[in-house]
Design a protein around this motif. Sequence first.
Motif, PDB file in Angstrom:
ATOM      1  N   ARG A 120      15.262  17.315  51.424  1.00  0.00           N
ATOM      2  CA  ARG A 120      16.186  17.782  52.312  1.00  0.00           C
ATOM      3  C   ARG A 120      15.679  18.420  53.563  1.00  0.00           C
ATOM      4  O   ARG A 120      15.398  19.557  53.243  1.00  0.00           O
ATOM      5  CB  ARG A 120      17.357  18.517  51.853  1.00  0.00           C
ATOM      6  CG  ARG A 120      18.221  17.617  50.728  1.00  0.00           C
ATOM      7  CD  ARG A 120      19.238  18.430  49.942  1.00  0.00           C
ATOM      8  NE  ARG A 120      19.931  17.916  48.805  1.00  0.00           N
ATOM      9  CZ  ARG A 120      20.778  18.433  48.174  1.00  0.00           C
ATOM     10  NH1 ARG A 120      21.165  19.801  48.304  1.00  0.00           N
ATOM     11  NH2 ARG A 120      21.390  17.751  47.150  1.00  0.00           N
ATOM     12  N   PRO A 121      15.381  17.760  54.571  1.00  0.00           N
ATOM     13  CA  PRO A 121      14.515  18.594  55.862  1.00  0.00           C
ATOM     14  C   PRO A 121      15.670  20.040  56.333  1.00  0.00           C
ATOM     15  O   PRO A 121      16.916  19.355  56.231  1.00  0.00           O
ATOM     16  CB  PRO A 121      14.404  17.578  56.643  1.00  0.00           C
ATOM     17  CG  PRO A 121      14.436  16.301  56.129  1.00  0.00           C
ATOM     18  CD  PRO A 121      15.511  16.547  54.844  1.00  0.00           C
ATOM     19  N   LEU A 128      13.655  20.564  48.094  1.00  0.00           N
ATOM     20  CA  LEU A 128      13.703  19.481  47.110  1.00  0.00           C
ATOM     21  C   LEU A 128      14.225  19.966  45.961  1.00  0.00           C
ATOM     22  O   LEU A 128      13.923  20.947  45.081  1.00  0.00           O
ATOM     23  CB  LEU A 128      12.054  19.136  46.703  1.00  0.00           C
ATOM     24  CG  LEU A 128      12.029  18.232  45.635  1.00  0.00           C
ATOM     25  CD1 LEU A 128      12.238  16.710  46.129  1.00  0.00           C
ATOM     26  CD2 LEU A 128      10.633  18.144  44.955  1.00  0.00           C
ATOM     27  N   PRO A 129      15.692  19.317  45.705  1.00  0.00           N
ATOM     28  CA  PRO A 129      16.383  19.736  44.522  1.00  0.00           C
ATOM     29  C   PRO A 129      16.098  19.168  43.408  1.00  0.00           C
ATOM     30  O   PRO A 129      15.545  17.955  43.318  1.00  0.00           O
ATOM     31  CB  PRO A 129      17.877  19.349  44.990  1.00  0.00           C
ATOM     32  CG  PRO A 129      17.434  18.320  45.888  1.00  0.00           C
ATOM     33  CD  PRO A 129      16.278  18.496  46.642  1.00  0.00           C
ATOM     34  N   ILE A 130      16.082  19.982  42.294  1.00  0.00           N
ATOM     35  CA  ILE A 130      15.681  19.166  41.254  1.00  0.00           C
ATOM     36  C   ILE A 130      16.864  19.578  39.962  1.00  0.00           C
ATOM     37  O   ILE A 130      17.086  20.863  39.657  1.00  0.00           O
ATOM     38  CB  ILE A 130      14.331  20.118  40.568  1.00  0.00           C
ATOM     39  CG1 ILE A 130      13.211  20.132  41.579  1.00  0.00           C
ATOM     40  CG2 ILE A 130      13.931  19.523  39.115  1.00  0.00           C
ATOM     41  CD1 ILE A 130      12.054  20.924  41.362  1.00  0.00           C
ATOM     42  N   PRO A 152       4.002  32.045  42.580  1.00  0.00           N
ATOM     43  CA  PRO A 152       3.469  32.220  43.734  1.00  0.00           C
ATOM     44  C   PRO A 152       4.148  31.276  44.733  1.00  0.00           C
ATOM     45  O   PRO A 152       4.166  31.788  45.888  1.00  0.00           O
ATOM     46  CB  PRO A 152       1.988  31.790  43.711  1.00  0.00           C
ATOM     47  CG  PRO A 152       2.090  30.765  42.372  1.00  0.00           C
ATOM     48  CD  PRO A 152       3.377  31.482  41.522  1.00  0.00           C
ATOM     49  N   ARG A 153       5.078  30.467  44.510  1.00  0.00           N
ATOM     50  CA  ARG A 153       5.888  29.565  45.363  1.00  0.00           C
ATOM     51  C   ARG A 153       7.041  29.928  45.215  1.00  0.00           C
ATOM     52  O   ARG A 153       7.722  30.479  44.268  1.00  0.00           O
ATOM     53  CB  ARG A 153       5.641  28.102  44.995  1.00  0.00           C
ATOM     54  CG  ARG A 153       4.194  27.418  44.762  1.00  0.00           C
ATOM     55  CD  ARG A 153       3.558  27.412  46.253  1.00  0.00           C
ATOM     56  NE  ARG A 153       2.211  26.846  45.945  1.00  0.00           N
ATOM     57  CZ  ARG A 153       1.172  26.751  47.181  1.00  0.00           C
ATOM     58  NH1 ARG A 153       1.583  27.367  48.121  1.00  0.00           N
ATOM     59  NH2 ARG A 153       0.139  26.170  46.923  1.00  0.00           N
ATOM     60  N   ILE A 154       7.960  29.471  46.480  1.00  0.00           N
ATOM     61  CA  ILE A 154       9.281  29.796  46.170  1.00  0.00           C
ATOM     62  C   ILE A 154      10.174  28.890  45.602  1.00  0.00           C
ATOM     63  O   ILE A 154      10.284  27.800  45.786  1.00  0.00           O
ATOM     64  CB  ILE A 154       9.857  30.050  47.580  1.00  0.00           C
ATOM     65  CG1 ILE A 154       9.106  31.217  48.427  1.00  0.00           C
ATOM     66  CG2 ILE A 154      11.420  30.500  47.767  1.00  0.00           C
ATOM     67  CD1 ILE A 154       9.471  31.140  49.928  1.00  0.00           C
ATOM     68  N   VAL A 155      10.877  29.353  44.618  1.00  0.00           N
ATOM     69  CA  VAL A 155      11.761  28.619  43.683  1.00  0.00           C
ATOM     70  C   VAL A 155      13.128  29.101  43.444  1.00  0.00           C
ATOM     71  O   VAL A 155      13.181  30.352  43.092  1.00  0.00           O
ATOM     72  CB  VAL A 155      11.075  28.161  42.360  1.00  0.00           C
ATOM     73  CG1 VAL A 155      12.377  27.151  41.649  1.00  0.00           C
ATOM     74  CG2 VAL A 155       9.874  27.267  42.572  1.00  0.00           C
ATOM     75  N   THR A 156      14.223  28.613  44.062  1.00  0.00           N
ATOM     76  CA  THR A 156      15.458  29.301  43.833  1.00  0.00           C
ATOM     77  C   THR A 156      16.503  28.471  42.655  1.00  0.00           C
ATOM     78  O   THR A 156      16.244  27.096  42.676  1.00  0.00           O
ATOM     79  CB  THR A 156      16.428  29.408  45.322  1.00  0.00           C
ATOM     80  OG1 THR A 156      16.307  28.080  45.762  1.00  0.00           O
ATOM     81  CG2 THR A 156      15.366  30.360  46.123  1.00  0.00           C
ATOM     82  N   VAL A 157      17.297  29.046  42.215  1.00  0.00           N
ATOM     83  CA  VAL A 157      18.035  28.441  41.331  1.00  0.00           C
ATOM     84  C   VAL A 157      19.643  28.457  41.776  1.00  0.00           C
ATOM     85  O   VAL A 157      19.977  29.487  42.236  1.00  0.00           O
ATOM     86  CB  VAL A 157      18.064  29.142  39.624  1.00  0.00           C
ATOM     87  CG1 VAL A 157      18.980  28.629  38.586  1.00  0.00           C
ATOM     88  CG2 VAL A 157      16.683  29.448  39.322  1.00  0.00           C
ATOM     89  N   HIS A 158      20.498  27.194  41.463  1.00  0.00           N
ATOM     90  CA  HIS A 158      21.638  27.128  42.111  1.00  0.00           C
ATOM     91  C   HIS A 158      22.783  26.407  40.859  1.00  0.00           C
ATOM     92  O   HIS A 158      21.920  25.646  40.019  1.00  0.00           O
ATOM     93  CB  HIS A 158      21.561  26.394  43.302  1.00  0.00           C
ATOM     94  CG  HIS A 158      20.844  26.783  44.389  1.00  0.00           C
ATOM     95  ND1 HIS A 158      21.237  27.722  45.412  1.00  0.00           N
ATOM     96  CD2 HIS A 158      19.549  26.726  44.426  1.00  0.00           C
ATOM     97  CE1 HIS A 158      20.207  28.015  46.165  1.00  0.00           C
ATOM     98  NE2 HIS A 158      19.167  27.446  45.687  1.00  0.00           N
ATOM     99  N   VAL A 175      20.385  23.594  39.353  1.00  0.00           N
ATOM    100  CA  VAL A 175      19.534  22.926  40.152  1.00  0.00           C
ATOM    101  C   VAL A 175      18.740  23.733  40.722  1.00  0.00           C
ATOM    102  O   VAL A 175      19.140  24.660  41.474  1.00  0.00           O
ATOM    103  CB  VAL A 175      20.742  22.343  41.275  1.00  0.00           C
ATOM    104  CG1 VAL A 175      19.802  21.650  42.380  1.00  0.00           C
ATOM    105  CG2 VAL A 175      21.821  21.322  40.654  1.00  0.00           C
ATOM    106  N   LEU A 176      17.281  23.536  40.360  1.00  0.00           N
ATOM    107  CA  LEU A 176      16.210  24.303  41.227  1.00  0.00           C
ATOM    108  C   LEU A 176      15.949  23.664  42.533  1.00  0.00           C
ATOM    109  O   LEU A 176      16.144  22.399  42.704  1.00  0.00           O
ATOM    110  CB  LEU A 176      15.143  24.119  40.374  1.00  0.00           C
ATOM    111  CG  LEU A 176      15.190  24.506  38.877  1.00  0.00           C
ATOM    112  CD1 LEU A 176      13.651  24.410  38.234  1.00  0.00           C
ATOM    113  CD2 LEU A 176      16.058  25.959  38.859  1.00  0.00           C
ATOM    114  N   HIS A 177      15.565  24.647  43.432  1.00  0.00           N
ATOM    115  CA  HIS A 177      15.232  24.336  44.810  1.00  0.00           C
ATOM    116  C   HIS A 177      13.837  24.613  44.784  1.00  0.00           C
ATOM    117  O   HIS A 177      13.843  25.870  45.137  1.00  0.00           O
ATOM    118  CB  HIS A 177      16.263  24.756  45.902  1.00  0.00           C
ATOM    119  CG  HIS A 177      17.458  23.972  45.927  1.00  0.00           C
ATOM    120  ND1 HIS A 177      18.607  24.418  47.039  1.00  0.00           N
ATOM    121  CD2 HIS A 177      18.144  22.914  45.383  1.00  0.00           C
ATOM    122  CE1 HIS A 177      19.359  23.557  46.931  1.00  0.00           C
ATOM    123  NE2 HIS A 177      19.277  22.599  46.074  1.00  0.00           N
ATOM    124  N   ALA A 178      13.101  23.836  45.199  1.00  0.00           N
ATOM    125  CA  ALA A 178      11.523  24.001  45.613  1.00  0.00           C
ATOM    126  C   ALA A 178      11.414  23.870  46.946  1.00  0.00           C
ATOM    127  O   ALA A 178      12.152  22.895  47.574  1.00  0.00           O
ATOM    128  CB  ALA A 178      10.684  23.075  44.446  1.00  0.00           C
TER     129      ALA A 178
END
Length: 353
Positions: A120-121, A128-130, A152-158, A175-178
């Motif tokens: 998703r731009p 990138l939803p996972i 070290p990378r940004i990963v959020t949890v939803h 749903v993880l968002h990388a």
Amino acid sequence: MLSLKTASQWPLRVRFACATLAGVLMAALLYLAWLDGLVAAVQVAQGEEARLRAGLLLAQARVGQLPQWRLQQRQAGAELARLEQQLPDQQAMAALLSDINAAGQARGVQFSLFKPGAARPQGHYVALPIAIQLRGGYHAMGALLADLARLPRIVTVHELVLTAGKDRLLTLDAVLHAYRLPDAQERAAQAALAPKPAAPAPVPAALAWQPLVDVDVPPYEAAGFADPFGALPVAQAGQQQGGAAAPDLRRPREALESVAVPAMRMVGSVRQDGRLSALLLAGERVYRVAAGQYLGPDHGRVTQVSEQALEYREVLREPGGGWRERRGSLALQKSGAAARASARQDAPAEEAP
């Protein structure tokens, strides 16, 4: 007496004097009208002069702040570059997904679902939803989410949903968002769809940029806290309550403690340095477990290992608040996939932490 009705019969000198007087009056009226417009123009010019003078003073003040602005511009550029390093490119995204999977395995959490979705731009980055589904203990999942925050990378949890199963294990749907940087084609597509830029806003007089504050994510500490889904209060280690001693709820949890004992199978054994260890199949992984290690959500501890069976002791919470002991064993199984898993143990097996 002169009359306007007989003006044509007036003497020539009189008629000439009247014409001169009328011309003088007309000229006076025209001069007064011109003078009124000139006064209005002078007032407008005076107002413009005041505005320009104020702008000049403001510009002079900004010129004094120019070195500070240039310093902050360099600092903001360095901070932007550091933040962009937390966004992998498309080639490094596979390594990030592998790190997420490895973090779950290190905490003893089983991934029942790991499904990346469509990219998703979002302007300057791509999300990138996972979709994931985890099975394990409450504190093991809490430790995993803390590990994701320290990547070290940004990963959020939803969209977190926790469900307790009959086997006392939890199922976490989320749903993880990388996030990653857009590639050249994605940047070109976004530039084509972007609206035309508006006129630039005036530069504020005060400096508004402030550097970001780094947030240090503390490690997940479950010591002293009971599992809210199990409603087990904290007890001191070794404290006698009812028929058995209370377990140490403050010790670090091991990998197999997030797996129900009925979901494990003993598929073999291995002896190393004179010590016999059982090979347990949990999910798709084989663990090497020796006497003294823990397994299962009920504080199970291996008491004895032989080539034919593994014996363990569990401590369960009684409804009245005490603890009771339960003993069990896992017999060696050689059928089907278990036999194949045992055959693969010619290579060194992974030992449960």
